[in-house]
Design an enzyme around this catalytic site. Structure first.
Site, PDB file in Angstrom:
ATOM      1  N   ASN A 143      18.291  16.606  19.423  1.00 16.16           N
ATOM      2  CA  ASN A 143      17.763  15.866  18.271  1.00 16.16           C
ATOM      3  C   ASN A 143      17.255  16.832  17.209  1.00 16.16           C
ATOM      4  OD1 ASN A 143      15.714  16.382  20.243  1.00 16.16           O
ATOM      5  ND2 ASN A 143      14.401  14.796  19.416  1.00 16.16           N
ATOM      6  N   GLU A 183      22.514  12.607  21.027  1.00 16.69           N
ATOM      7  CA  GLU A 183      23.850  12.085  21.305  1.00 16.69           C
ATOM      8  C   GLU A 183      24.743  12.203  20.073  1.00 16.69           C
ATOM      9  OE1 GLU A 183      20.942  10.711  21.834  1.00 16.69           O
ATOM     10  OE2 GLU A 183      20.926   9.376  23.577  1.00 16.69           O
ATOM     11  N   CYS A 224      22.754   4.960  19.391  1.00 16.54           N
ATOM     12  CA  CYS A 224      23.548   5.941  20.154  1.00 16.54           C
ATOM     13  C   CYS A 224      24.447   5.252  21.166  1.00 16.54           C
ATOM     14  CB  CYS A 224      22.630   6.954  20.830  1.00 16.54           C
ATOM     15  SG  CYS A 224      21.969   8.127  19.633  1.00 16.54           S
TER      16      CYS A 224
HETATM   17  N1  THU Z   1      16.093  10.455  20.447  1.00 14.04           N
HETATM   18  C1  THU Z   1      17.320  10.968  20.773  1.00 14.04           C
HETATM   19  O1  THU Z   1      17.649  12.099  20.414  1.00 14.04           O
HETATM   20  N2  THU Z   1      18.166  10.190  21.482  1.00 14.04           N
HETATM   21  C2  THU Z   1      17.867   8.932  21.922  1.00 14.04           C
HETATM   22  O2  THU Z   1      18.739   8.235  22.405  1.00 14.04           O
HETATM   23  C3  THU Z   1      16.483   8.453  21.849  1.00 14.04           C
HETATM   24  C4  THU Z   1      15.654   9.126  20.805  1.00 14.04           C
HETATM   25  C5  THU Z   1      15.190  11.289  19.647  1.00 14.04           C
HETATM   26  C6  THU Z   1      15.057  10.841  18.220  1.00 14.04           C
HETATM   27  C7  THU Z   1      13.704  11.417  17.842  1.00 14.04           C
HETATM   28  O3  THU Z   1      13.892  12.759  17.398  1.00 14.04           O
HETATM   29  C8  THU Z   1      12.934  11.447  19.154  1.00 14.04           C
HETATM   30  O4  THU Z   1      13.890  11.263  20.174  1.00 14.04           O
HETATM   31  C9  THU Z   1      11.880  10.355  19.252  1.00 14.04           C
HETATM   32  O5  THU Z   1      12.419   9.112  18.986  1.00 14.04           O
END
Ligand code: THU
Length: 129
Positions: free
Chosen positions: A39, A52, A86
């Site tokens: 992320n 993702e 996602c």
């Molecule tokens: N996040 C992801 O990278 N993937 C997910 O499926 C759930 C949430 C990240 C987004 C954000 O940077 C952090 O988790 C908190 O929501």
């Protein structure tokens, strides 16, 4: 390297200064190659991107559009489930029987198929004339 190890390694590179919640995703594509993403948050919060999405972008940039296996992990105590957006993004490139393994800081894992994560996914066939 296992898909789990790939996801855990890329999670370390997550840019998550706002949520402090690091996420790593590893995708095995049809060729067998593994693509990773983490992320990437932004001071303008909605501009942040999920792990993702990063892994999918890496796969497509490498010329692949079919995924066969997914591992997502995060720094929290419980297995991280992919957000709704996602789930839709993953469903674009994988069949409903693709297994998504969700990990966490500990050893707990949760395994679900894409079909279980997103029943009734909107797909290209819905746009047929
Ligand atoms: N996040 C992801 O990278 N993937 C997910 O499926 C759930 C949430 C990240 C987004 C954000 O940077 C952090 O988790 C908190 O929501």
């Amino acid at each position: 390297m296992s898909l789990r190890d790939a996801a855990r390694a890329v999670m370390e590179n997550a840019y998550a200064p706002y949520s402090r919640f690091k996420v790593g995703a590893a995708i095995r594509a049809a060729s067998g190659a593994v693509y990773r993403g983490c992320n990437v948050e932004n001071a303008a919060y909605p501009e942040g991107t999920c792990a993702e999405a990063g892994a999918i972008a890496a796969m497509v940039a490498a010329g692949e559009t079919r995924l066969t296996e997914v591992y997502v992990t995060a720094t929290g105590p419980d297995p991280v489930t992919p957000c709704g957006g996602c789930r839709q993004k993953l469903a674009e490139f994988g069949t409903s029987d693709v297994v998504v393994t969700m990990g966490c800081a500990g050893t707990d894992e949760l395994r679900m198929t894409l079909g279980e994560l997103l029943p009734g996914a909107f797909a290209s066939q819905h746009m047929r004339d």
